[in-house]
Design an enzyme around this catalytic site. Sequence first.
Site, PDB file in Angstrom:
ATOM      1  N   ASP A 199       0.866  -1.172   0.000  1.00 15.12           N
ATOM      2  CA  ASP A 199       0.000   0.000   0.000  1.00 15.12           C
ATOM      3  C   ASP A 199       0.912   1.234   0.000  1.00 15.12           C
ATOM      4  O   ASP A 199       2.137   1.132   0.166  1.00 15.12           O
ATOM      5  CB  ASP A 199      -0.965  -0.001   1.191  1.00 15.12           C
ATOM      6  CG  ASP A 199      -2.216   0.839   0.875  1.00 15.12           C
ATOM      7  OD1 ASP A 199      -2.122   1.740   0.007  1.00 15.12           O
ATOM      8  OD2 ASP A 199      -3.275   0.624   1.488  1.00 15.12           O
TER       9      ASP A 199
HETATM   10  C1  NOJ Z   1      -3.900   3.908  -0.028  1.00 19.66           C
HETATM   11  C2  NOJ Z   1      -5.116   3.056   0.081  1.00 19.66           C
HETATM   12  O1  NOJ Z   1      -5.109   2.340   1.297  1.00 19.66           O
HETATM   13  C3  NOJ Z   1      -5.291   2.060  -1.057  1.00 19.66           C
HETATM   14  O2  NOJ Z   1      -6.550   1.467  -0.953  1.00 19.66           O
HETATM   15  C4  NOJ Z   1      -5.100   2.723  -2.373  1.00 19.66           C
HETATM   16  O3  NOJ Z   1      -5.282   1.796  -3.402  1.00 19.66           O
HETATM   17  C5  NOJ Z   1      -3.716   3.338  -2.431  1.00 19.66           C
HETATM   18  N1  NOJ Z   1      -3.586   4.330  -1.368  1.00 19.66           N
HETATM   19  C6  NOJ Z   1      -3.422   4.004  -3.766  1.00 19.66           C
HETATM   20  O4  NOJ Z   1      -4.178   5.143  -3.915  1.00 19.66           O
END
Ligand code: NOJ
Length: 767
Positions: free
Chosen positions: A311
């Site tokens: 993430d």
């Molecule tokens: C953080 C989020 O937790 C995730 O769901 C997302 O896909 C990513 N950022 C990318 O934006």
Amino acid sequence: MKFIEIGIKRMQARFFHVQLALIVGALLLSPVSNAGNHTSGSQSTEAARKQKMERFINDLLKRMTLEEKIGQMNQVGGTFANTGPINPLSDQGKEMREGKIGSVLNLAGVDGIRKIQKVAVEETRLHIPLIFGLDVIHGMKTIFPIPLGEAASWDLSAMERSARIAAIEASAMGVNWTFAPMLDIARDTRWGRIAEGAGEDTYLGVQIAKARVKGFQGDDLSKNNTIAACAKHYAAYGAAIAGRDYNAVDMSEITLRDTYLPPFKAAVDAGAATFMSSFNTLNGVPATANEFLLRKVLKGEWNFNGFVVSDAGAVGELIPHGLAADGIEAARAAANAGLDMDMGSNQFLQNLPDLVRKGLVPEKVIDDAVRRILRIKYELGLFQDPYRYCDEQREKTELLTPEHVAAARDMARKSIVLLKNDYHLLPLKKSIGTLAVIGAMADSQGDMIGCWGGGGDAKDAVSILQGIRSAVSSQTKVLYAKGCEIEANAPEDFTPALDIARQADVVVMTLGESGGMTGEAHSRANINIPGNQEALLKEVIKLGKPVIVLLTNGRPLTISWVADNVPSIVETWFLGSQAGNAIADVLFGDYNPSGKLPVSFPRVLGQVPLCYNELNTGRPLAEHPGDFFRSRYNDVSNDALFPFGFGLSYTTFEYSNLRLSQNVLTKDGKLQVSVDVKNTGYRSGEELVQLYIRDYYASVCQPTRLLKGFKKLAIEPGQTKTVTLTLTPEDLKYHNSKMEWTVEPGKFGVFVGGNSQNTLNEEFVLK
Ligand code: NOJ
């Protein structure tokens, strides 16, 4: 072939042989099509295609330097390039030209993506195309309901279609990878990300996971209108302690495997191309560097062949987590644990080369990660044509088409749940005299999009007021007042709202949250209706007019007062581009609501986390009289205000004659469970029949109810239909203390009904 023309024209002499090799390779390999989805007779062709792919990748890998390999494992944010090509003087431009970037996130638009892809395929030594990822969660331009809302439809083919349309539109804008579906089971409504998933139930979550992966990826990943899915957030992110986003998770392996992992396993089986590790620690070890999750379960037990991206920034976050002292330790821990791509923290790029040279990360770990990433690029057809998703014509013609908009309206109305409808107040007549529409969300277009709105524009969304205005007769007077803000710290003037309410025959009032109050980083410690909204409602009720409440929310809220005092309550979530029209369809009876809650509504905050499938305990509520013999609260009942699976219709259904094909199920047998459902009202309607089981005695205690099947059927007034659902011993399995996926003989309960609480019951014995 477009790519060859462009390639040869731009090719510089020193890259000639490599470029040619890639083109020849691509030609030899065509046609490219996705794994696992081929019709009969094509198995050997598929095996041969895969062999070719592996040969191609191995050959490419042999020619890559260590830095280039690690570059593939590096994903960077792409906002820098929204307005044009990469600035050749910027660090990212330099890094890209050196082959140090494998993927870009957060970009959409053919023009920008084409320009960046060009840098990668024409100006790097090995010309490896980039993969472009974006959060396309519930639509790209045509926005569908938030995922929790869609889950309330329980309509798997509609959800597959919604994901399909999102993929068509995203790919028409150059995107070839979505960070969806979000598969986190969530039982704590304080957690703002409950809006992004399928709710509290594992079985429903599994079915929806399959549908959404299929929708995004279609039957062939290399088609220009299918995109790679990303099963996220792996794993157990939805169980963050106290519902606080990014917080730690602590859970038994049995709960993890029985409740939280099955949707992820289903995504692997459905062919999901990628996974995203979650932000949280799981039993003390961050998922980003969790060898148990990544290597043992995902890549080992489940044999996952795609790649895992972290993430955002999560490799770097291993330092504040307290797992790693610096970026070097963080990169080492994550790579060795099985993480393949670093989203945005730069730690892989900076630290892995040295770590490999020092022998602290084996090169075979790097090779495995790169192989996985190249495999998905190959499956997407990017080696054949890196501009496959850069079709200006598609971008002009395939967004917000009438067909997509119609599908969004259909999905939106299917997602609406009728929670209460006393005196048949709904549906309203379109010829109604005067309607007062009140509420902070009533005339908002942007909020209807909800969290993670993709590329959706507020101007393309229909507000509730707009939807109502276009549905009513020309004689109907529609009065509107905002009434109050969603959130406010001081009293507000309710006069304009009360004035129009006084003039109205019926008041329609929105109540709840704004579109941005759920989603990432939007946990709440209170789950009540915020601000002065409830105070306003109380004043409106005093006027004695019939009131219909439209809930706008990305999570269950505590609405006990509303439930006790308002005759009609409609759960509308955030329904996307067509919200207003879909809501009007339900308000005026053009659509008879059929949604059912995918998540329990607690009575009070103190019940959270709440879900229907609890264990019985040694002192179950129903069976003992004395206080010390009941697992209960002294001040509020245990059950939900609105239980999982609950939802009304404008007609009524009666269940009868629950019967089993036999009362004994053998280990390789099947049990047919049948029930008659009669439409006892005056309108045709659809009913979602739900099947739950209970394993009464097992070496690991099992919940009092577990969903194991459902079926939606349309029934005419007066008509009775028989529904038959099948149970096999596979449906009865769970993990025992040795982590074996097993089933033990004994007595089982079968419960069938229109929600998780109100059911007919039967029993059988597994032999
Ligand atoms: C953080 C989020 O937790 C995730 O769901 C997302 O896909 C990513 N950022 C990318 O934006």
